[in-house]
Design a protein around this motif. Structure first.
Motif, PDB file in Angstrom:
ATOM      1  N   SER A 104     -19.772  -7.626 -28.404  1.00 19.81           N
ATOM      2  CA  SER A 104     -18.677  -8.598 -28.461  1.00 19.81           C
ATOM      3  C   SER A 104     -17.689  -8.348 -27.328  1.00 19.81           C
ATOM      4  O   SER A 104     -17.217  -9.292 -26.678  1.00 19.81           O
ATOM      5  CB  SER A 104     -17.963  -8.511 -29.813  1.00 19.81           C
ATOM      6  OG  SER A 104     -18.844  -8.819 -30.874  1.00 19.81           O
ATOM      7  N   GLN A 105     -17.367  -7.072 -27.092  1.00 19.03           N
ATOM      8  CA  GLN A 105     -16.436  -6.762 -26.014  1.00 19.03           C
ATOM      9  C   GLN A 105     -17.024  -7.109 -24.655  1.00 19.03           C
ATOM     10  O   GLN A 105     -16.320  -7.587 -23.756  1.00 19.03           O
ATOM     11  CB  GLN A 105     -16.047  -5.287 -26.060  1.00 19.03           C
ATOM     12  CG  GLN A 105     -14.893  -4.921 -25.138  1.00 19.03           C
ATOM     13  CD  GLN A 105     -13.633  -5.712 -25.468  1.00 19.03           C
ATOM     14  OE1 GLN A 105     -13.162  -5.696 -26.595  1.00 19.03           O
ATOM     15  NE2 GLN A 105     -13.099  -6.429 -24.481  1.00 19.03           N
ATOM     16  N   LEU A 106     -18.315  -6.880 -24.502  1.00 19.16           N
ATOM     17  CA  LEU A 106     -18.980  -7.248 -23.250  1.00 19.16           C
ATOM     18  C   LEU A 106     -18.880  -8.752 -22.999  1.00 19.16           C
ATOM     19  O   LEU A 106     -18.575  -9.194 -21.883  1.00 19.16           O
ATOM     20  CB  LEU A 106     -20.445  -6.812 -23.295  1.00 19.16           C
ATOM     21  CG  LEU A 106     -20.697  -5.307 -23.135  1.00 19.16           C
ATOM     22  CD1 LEU A 106     -22.075  -4.929 -23.673  1.00 19.16           C
ATOM     23  CD2 LEU A 106     -20.572  -4.911 -21.673  1.00 19.16           C
ATOM     24  N   LYS A 134     -18.330   1.451 -22.741  1.00 22.34           N
ATOM     25  CA  LYS A 134     -18.560   2.789 -23.288  1.00 22.34           C
ATOM     26  C   LYS A 134     -17.305   3.652 -23.153  1.00 22.34           C
ATOM     27  O   LYS A 134     -16.917   4.369 -24.085  1.00 22.34           O
ATOM     28  CB  LYS A 134     -19.733   3.452 -22.580  1.00 22.34           C
ATOM     29  CG  LYS A 134     -21.106   2.996 -23.027  1.00 22.34           C
ATOM     30  CD  LYS A 134     -22.190   3.889 -22.416  1.00 22.34           C
ATOM     31  CE  LYS A 134     -23.551   3.586 -22.990  1.00 22.34           C
ATOM     32  NZ  LYS A 134     -24.570   4.562 -22.562  1.00 22.34           N
ATOM     33  N   LYS A 135     -16.677   3.594 -22.006  1.00 24.85           N
ATOM     34  CA  LYS A 135     -15.451   4.366 -21.800  1.00 24.85           C
ATOM     35  C   LYS A 135     -14.390   3.983 -22.823  1.00 24.85           C
ATOM     36  O   LYS A 135     -13.715   4.845 -23.390  1.00 24.85           O
ATOM     37  CB  LYS A 135     -14.909   4.126 -20.387  1.00 24.85           C
ATOM     38  CG  LYS A 135     -15.673   4.783 -19.267  1.00 24.85           C
ATOM     39  CD  LYS A 135     -15.006   4.444 -17.924  1.00 24.85           C
ATOM     40  CE  LYS A 135     -15.739   5.065 -16.750  1.00 24.85           C
ATOM     41  NZ  LYS A 135     -15.086   4.700 -15.462  1.00 24.85           N
ATOM     42  N   GLU A 136     -14.244   2.685 -23.047  1.00 22.08           N
ATOM     43  CA  GLU A 136     -13.207   2.209 -23.952  1.00 22.08           C
ATOM     44  C   GLU A 136     -13.495   2.611 -25.397  1.00 22.08           C
ATOM     45  O   GLU A 136     -12.584   3.047 -26.125  1.00 22.08           O
ATOM     46  CB  GLU A 136     -13.076   0.684 -23.832  1.00 22.08           C
ATOM     47  CG  GLU A 136     -12.532   0.254 -22.472  1.00 22.08           C
ATOM     48  CD  GLU A 136     -12.705  -1.228 -22.193  1.00 22.08           C
ATOM     49  OE1 GLU A 136     -12.042  -1.725 -21.265  1.00 22.08           O
ATOM     50  OE2 GLU A 136     -13.506  -1.888 -22.896  1.00 22.08           O
ATOM     51  N   ILE A 137     -14.743   2.493 -25.831  1.00 19.93           N
ATOM     52  CA  ILE A 137     -15.092   2.845 -27.204  1.00 19.93           C
ATOM     53  C   ILE A 137     -14.949   4.355 -27.424  1.00 19.93           C
ATOM     54  O   ILE A 137     -14.389   4.803 -28.431  1.00 19.93           O
ATOM     55  CB  ILE A 137     -16.526   2.399 -27.534  1.00 19.93           C
ATOM     56  CG1 ILE A 137     -16.668   0.874 -27.419  1.00 19.93           C
ATOM     57  CG2 ILE A 137     -16.930   2.876 -28.930  1.00 19.93           C
ATOM     58  CD1 ILE A 137     -15.916   0.099 -28.452  1.00 19.93           C
ATOM     59  N   LYS A 138     -15.427   5.149 -26.500  1.00 18.91           N
ATOM     60  CA  LYS A 138     -15.326   6.604 -26.635  1.00 18.91           C
ATOM     61  C   LYS A 138     -13.868   7.055 -26.621  1.00 18.91           C
ATOM     62  O   LYS A 138     -13.486   7.960 -27.383  1.00 18.91           O
ATOM     63  CB  LYS A 138     -16.102   7.297 -25.519  1.00 18.91           C
ATOM     64  CG  LYS A 138     -17.619   7.205 -25.661  1.00 18.91           C
ATOM     65  CD  LYS A 138     -18.334   7.857 -24.499  1.00 18.91           C
ATOM     66  CE  LYS A 138     -18.061   9.344 -24.436  1.00 18.91           C
ATOM     67  NZ  LYS A 138     -18.839  10.003 -23.363  1.00 18.91           N
ATOM     68  N   ASN A 139     -13.080   6.447 -25.787  1.00 18.57           N
ATOM     69  CA  ASN A 139     -11.666   6.808 -25.756  1.00 18.57           C
ATOM     70  C   ASN A 139     -10.993   6.470 -27.086  1.00 18.57           C
ATOM     71  O   ASN A 139     -10.148   7.226 -27.584  1.00 18.57           O
ATOM     72  CB  ASN A 139     -10.949   6.074 -24.624  1.00 18.57           C
ATOM     73  CG  ASN A 139      -9.483   6.437 -24.550  1.00 18.57           C
ATOM     74  OD1 ASN A 139      -9.118   7.593 -24.352  1.00 18.57           O
ATOM     75  ND2 ASN A 139      -8.633   5.450 -24.729  1.00 18.57           N
ATOM     76  N   ALA A 148     -10.365  -0.869 -13.516  1.00 17.93           N
ATOM     77  CA  ALA A 148      -9.887   0.410 -12.988  1.00 17.93           C
ATOM     78  C   ALA A 148      -9.302   1.294 -14.081  1.00 17.93           C
ATOM     79  O   ALA A 148      -9.423   2.530 -14.029  1.00 17.93           O
ATOM     80  CB  ALA A 148      -8.846   0.166 -11.901  1.00 17.93           C
ATOM     81  N   MET A 149      -8.671   0.692 -15.079  1.00 17.95           N
ATOM     82  CA  MET A 149      -7.987   1.461 -16.126  1.00 17.95           C
ATOM     83  C   MET A 149      -8.837   1.609 -17.380  1.00 17.95           C
ATOM     84  O   MET A 149      -8.355   2.121 -18.400  1.00 17.95           O
ATOM     85  CB  MET A 149      -6.672   0.769 -16.480  1.00 17.95           C
ATOM     86  CG  MET A 149      -5.699   0.623 -15.314  1.00 17.95           C
ATOM     87  SD  MET A 149      -5.013   2.185 -14.757  1.00 17.95           S
ATOM     88  CE  MET A 149      -3.754   2.437 -16.006  1.00 17.95           C
ATOM     89  N   ALA A 150     -10.087   1.203 -17.351  1.00 22.32           N
ATOM     90  CA  ALA A 150     -10.956   1.292 -18.531  1.00 22.32           C
ATOM     91  C   ALA A 150     -11.060   2.736 -19.003  1.00 22.32           C
ATOM     92  O   ALA A 150     -11.251   3.661 -18.217  1.00 22.32           O
ATOM     93  CB  ALA A 150     -12.336   0.755 -18.208  1.00 22.32           C
ATOM     94  N   GLY A 151     -10.914   2.925 -20.303  1.00 27.68           N
ATOM     95  CA  GLY A 151     -11.037   4.254 -20.877  1.00 27.68           C
ATOM     96  C   GLY A 151      -9.782   5.087 -20.781  1.00 27.68           C
ATOM     97  O   GLY A 151      -9.787   6.256 -21.184  1.00 27.68           O
TER      98      GLY A 151
END
Length: 931
Positions: free
Chosen positions: A310-312, A384-389, A589-592
């Motif tokens: 969904s985020q993609l 992936k960066k956003e979910i893991k963070n 640039a700011m992802a995660g």
């Protein structure tokens, strides 16, 4: 309208997983939760937690809501919720709310309830966690569970309040939601069981009807007591056993009704014109009925993957927003299971009415491109960066979670039959899933979501399609068919966006002074270039740092303003991205990361504000440095802001509340340029005007940075010296002498073309600004006292309004300006009656001092609320440190605040009422429907 209901999500469905069932990880309950079941079946869930200190969040959750009503009971669950405040075994009618207030609780804030489709929940936030307070809270909960009186006279009195609430909630948007839900979920019981109920039942309800529902569903084996907070769990468990062991079922167990089912076949279209909307929404949906599944690791893993796809999709839909080739102003996507039995997939966009076909085409092509070609490596890496963070932040912040939020989680666990998993366990379980998932697997997940052969094509909002409904549906399906004839195109891989890109300053700035305020626990550092840094290290919330960089004297000193320019300029600044990076590049640039920054235009100052974490303090300073040295307002951002702002104006002008917002503040201040709204053509506004308003203070005014939270002071000082202390010195902006004029004795009568039968009334008096804090605190008590009398008179006695309220607002930007106002939503036929009642309340406050009991019932809950607020970073940032170099008195105010409030007397409040609530100064605004 599917997106509106996703908030009611009640569980996830099991789907295929590559992990064999024999080795599937298990969901383990958070060991911090103490669970027990009494012999009568009542469940209790207890969790010790220390934020806010001393407070206990106590709740009674019943696994029954509007879905369990019979045809004759439609609205009974919600009506009953109201009635439990109106008389029980230990609290006669009219006494429970006063009891809450006397023990320091605020009705609505600390004591409340809600009714949903599948649950009813009663909330009490206790001011202390000692045994006496716990026993008092459980006495109330025991009465909720089994001691309701349901007196006929009280049913009759509350009927008007519930009808007023129904009127408050009514709108064209709500009616559209009801229509769209019936289209999306045909044959499901939910369409006939909206919690607010139907007017016929509300008007006919009696004690017998309500008691039938109460006795059937309010039974111990269908309830849970949830207690979270600063208390001894063993004491709570003992008190629950003592108080609730004798509770027994009063009627046979109710039969849970069938939810119904549905099955969509082929492509279908839905059209709904909403005259209140400021934009049009287009959406593609798939919906299918699924059997309710247990909460398992596999189900949560699948929902996690749903969230990722969904985020993609959402990232793809929003990346072009604001560009000339993108006709819509926002996009979104979602997938999962909601309302227990509905599996959904959705992609949507908000657009101007004349752009619905092109927006639908892009939404369709975006979805089909992903379905055919999948996702690129770079966009998967970003998500992936956003979910893991997110998983990491939940774990790191667990030690200072809020008790009310934890209690809500336990309540959902009980009512939705889901395990409450600790953040550390959740990260251990699901971070490997995120690491291991591939773009190919996410592609398969997306195809599974959109596997159903049908498509629901939704067009709803302010678009007017010609002809009747059948013609509108045909036009929508035709537009969709034309779009489908164009083959989907693959997505190109995107280049990485790097940040920071400016070189770091070589030489840090010198410190001119450093002052420690021991009583406040904060430090003030002034650099040689004039930059002021205010610091307060706290332990209120783990891994949270809030900041605000202030500059300029704000809108009160701005020249060349026209209505709407400040709001539009703020939108442009926030949509322009970071320096040379546009909004989408900034997102990549700011992802995660956890560092945010927002531009704010206030009456007494402009600001760059946001939040970060201790690990990202340097990133925060790099963001601020870039904003100050290389802000580039983008024309794409201006174009988007104009679209969104115009949509907001359209929507605002079509409801009584919106018209009050458009016209009310300008009337009460006598200043349309600073507080008013333009017409849709935005006269006097252009990109150059925006740049003049934003750039001059941003690049030239003196700087004051305030930072509060979980950080080391010396580290922040060193970083500030490097990134801000090294900047060239700036020139202070001249103060404003601008004054506002209250319309004493005047009346503004407005109307709006609307089929919704409700009006809104504002009655206001001029007070004073923030110069005398002692007086302002007492004016706030006067406002709260006024609000309490509104509740007793307009709500309880007249039954004319659901949530009347009053408050005082004293300005700091305009030292002589303040307003005490009452706002009430009413039946249009009762406008005159309610205005008269408000003026009678003012006359009563002028005529005689309130009783000491009344003062304490207002002051004590407020003192408890302030005590909690003082243990937040937001309080120290905004109420104390921010702008303290301009207003040094802000560093004095906290020292006696609680004592000063506790010392408020009835005589002081009476004197203020006599001074300010004078009849010649009253101003009245009424907004009524014209059709």
């Amino acid at each position: 309208m599917l997106a509106v209901l996703i908030a009611f999500s009640a569980g996830c469905s099991r789907v295929a997983t590559r992990i064999p069932a024999s080795v599937e990880p298990q969901l383990t309950r958070d060991p911090a939760v103490i669970e027990g079941v009494l012999d009568n079946g009542l469940t209790y869930l207890i969790m010790k937690n220390s934020e806010p200190k001393g407070r206990v969040s106590m709740h009674l959750a019943i696994k029954a809501g509007s879905m369990y009503e019979t045809e004759a009971q439609r609205g009974a669950a919600h009506f009953l919720e109201h009635m439990l405040f109106n008389g029980s075994e230990n609290f006669p009618p009219g006494e429970l709310i006063k009891y809450f207030q006397r023990i320091g609780m605020m009705f609505g804030g600390d004591a409340n309830a809600h009714t949903g489709f599948y649950e009813t929940v009663y909330d009490v936030v206790l001011p202390t966690g000692d045994e006496k307070s716990l026993a008092e809270g459980l006495l109330v909960m025991r009465d909720y569970a089994g001691g309701a009186l349901l007196l006929e006279a009280e049913v009759e009195r509350e009927r008007g309040v519930i009808l007023a609430e129904k009127r408050d909630r009514d709108s064209e948007s709500y009616r559209q939601f009801v229509r769209s839900l019936a289209f999306e979920l045909p044959g499901m019981r939910i369409n006939e069981r909206h919690p607010i109920g139907v007017e016929e039942t509300i008007k006919a309800a009696d004690s017998k009807l309500l008691r039938a529902y109460y006795d059937t569903w309010y039974r111990p084996d269908n309830m849970a007591l949830v207690v979270v907070g600063d208390m001894d769990p063993n004491t709570v468990a003992d008190l629950i056993n003592a108080r609730f062991a004798s509770l027994s079922a009063r009627a046979p167990e109710g039969e849970i009704p069938d939810t119904g089912t549905f099955a969509h076949v082929g492509n279908k279209a839905f059209y709904s014109h909403n005259p209140e909307a400021g934009s049009t929404r287009v959406a593609l949906e798939v919906l299918r009925y699924v059997e309710r599944q247990p909460d398992t690791y596999a189900a949560r893993r699948q929902q996690l993957l749903f969230n990722m796809v969904s985020q993609l999709l959402e990232n793809r839909l929003t990346e072009g927003v604001g560009k000339p080739e993108t006709p819509y102003t926002d996009g979104g996507a979602g997938a999962g299971t909601y309302l227990r039995n509905v599996r959904y997939g959705i992609v949507s966009a908000e657009c101007p009415p004349d752009a619905w076909e092109e927006s639908l085409r892009i939404v369709d092509h975006t979805l089909r491109s992903a379905l055919v070609y999948g996702f690129t490596a770079s966009e998967v890496t970003r998500v992936k960066k956003e979910i893991k963070n997110g998983l990491l932040q939940e774990e790191q912040k667990a030690s200072t979670r809020n008790s009310r939020q934890l209690a809500s989680m336990l309540i959902r666990g009980f009512t939705e039959e889901k395990s409450v998993v600790s953040p550390s366990d959740a990260r251990q379980l699901f971070e490997p899933v995120v690491d291991a998932v591939t773009a190919e697997e996410l592609h398969q997940v997306l195809k599974e979501v959109w596997r159903p052969s049908h498509r629901l094509v939704m067009v709803e909002g302010n678009v007017r399609l010609g002809g009747d409904d059948a013609a509108a549906v045909a036009a929508i399906l035709s537009a969709y068919d034309i779009s489908r004839q164009v083959a989907a195109a693959p997505r190109k891989e995107q280049d990485a966006a790097d940040f920071p890109y400016l070189p770091a300053p070589e030489t840090p700035g010198e410190i001119a002074s450093r002052v420690t305020h021991d009583k406040l626990g904060l430090t003030v550092v002034t650099f040689e270039n004039g930059v002021v840094l205010n610091l307060k290290q706290t332990d209120f919330k783990a891994k949270e740092v809030l900041y605000s960089l202030r500059f300029g004297k704000g809108l009160s000193a701005a020249e060349g303003l026209v209505p709407g320019l400040p709001a539009l300029s703020e939108m442009v600044a926030n949509e322009s991205g970071l320096g040379r990076l546009d909004r989408e590049e900034t997102g990549r640039a700011m992802a995660g990361t956890n560092t945010s920054s927002a531009f704010r235009l206030g009456q007494d100052g402009f600001a760059l504000s946001g939040r970060t974490t201790p690990e990202e303090l340097e990133l925060m300073f790099q963001v601020l440095h870039t904003r100050l040295r290389d802000t580039q307002l983008k024309e794409d951002a201006y174009r988007l802001a104009v679209q969104r702002y115009t949509q907001g104006l359209e929507e605002m002008g079509r409801t009584v509340d919106g018209v009050l917002q458009q016209k009310g503040e300008a009337f009460l201040t006598g200043d349309r340029d600073r507080f008013g709204y333009p017409d849709a053509s935005l006269p006097g506004i252009n990109f150059d005007a925006v740049k003049r308003l934003v750039m001059s203070p941003l690049t030239g005014a003196t700087l004051e940075l305030s930072v509060a939270g979980d950080m080391e002071e010396d580290e922040v000082i060193a970083l500030c010296a490097r990134w801000l202390g090294s900047l060239p010195a700036r020139t202070p902006q001249a103060a404003s002498g601008h004054k506002l004029v209250f319309p004493s004795g005047k009346r503004l009568e407005l109307s709006v073309e609307s089929a919704i039968d409700k009006a809104v009334v504002t009655v206001a008096w001029p007070t004073t600004g923030m110069t005398d804090i002692h007086k302002v605190r007492r004016l706030s008590i006067l406002g709260s006292l006024f609000s309490e009398r509104l509740r007793e008179t307009v709500r309880e006695k007249l039954g004319a309004a659901y949530s009347p309220r009053a408050w005082n607002n004293s300005s700091r930007a305009y030292p002589e300006h303040g307003v005490l106002r009452a706002i009430i939503t009413v039946n249009p036929e009762q406008v005159s009656e309610v205005v008269a009642a408000v003026n009678e309340i003012a006359e009563g406050l002028r005529a005689a001092p309130p009783s000491e009991d009344e003062i304490r019932r207002v002051v004590d809950p407020l003192v408890n609320r302030i005590t909690d607020f003082r243990r937040t970073n937001g309080y120290w940032l905004s109420s104390v440190m921010q702008d303290s170099s301009r207003y040094p008195e802000k560093l004095v105010w906290p020292l006696d605040m609680l004592e000063d409030f506790r010392a408020v007397t009835a005589g002081e409040v009476h004197e203020l009422a006599k001074t300010y609530l004078v009849e010649p100064n009253v101003a009245t605004i009424t907004v009524v429907p014209s059709s």
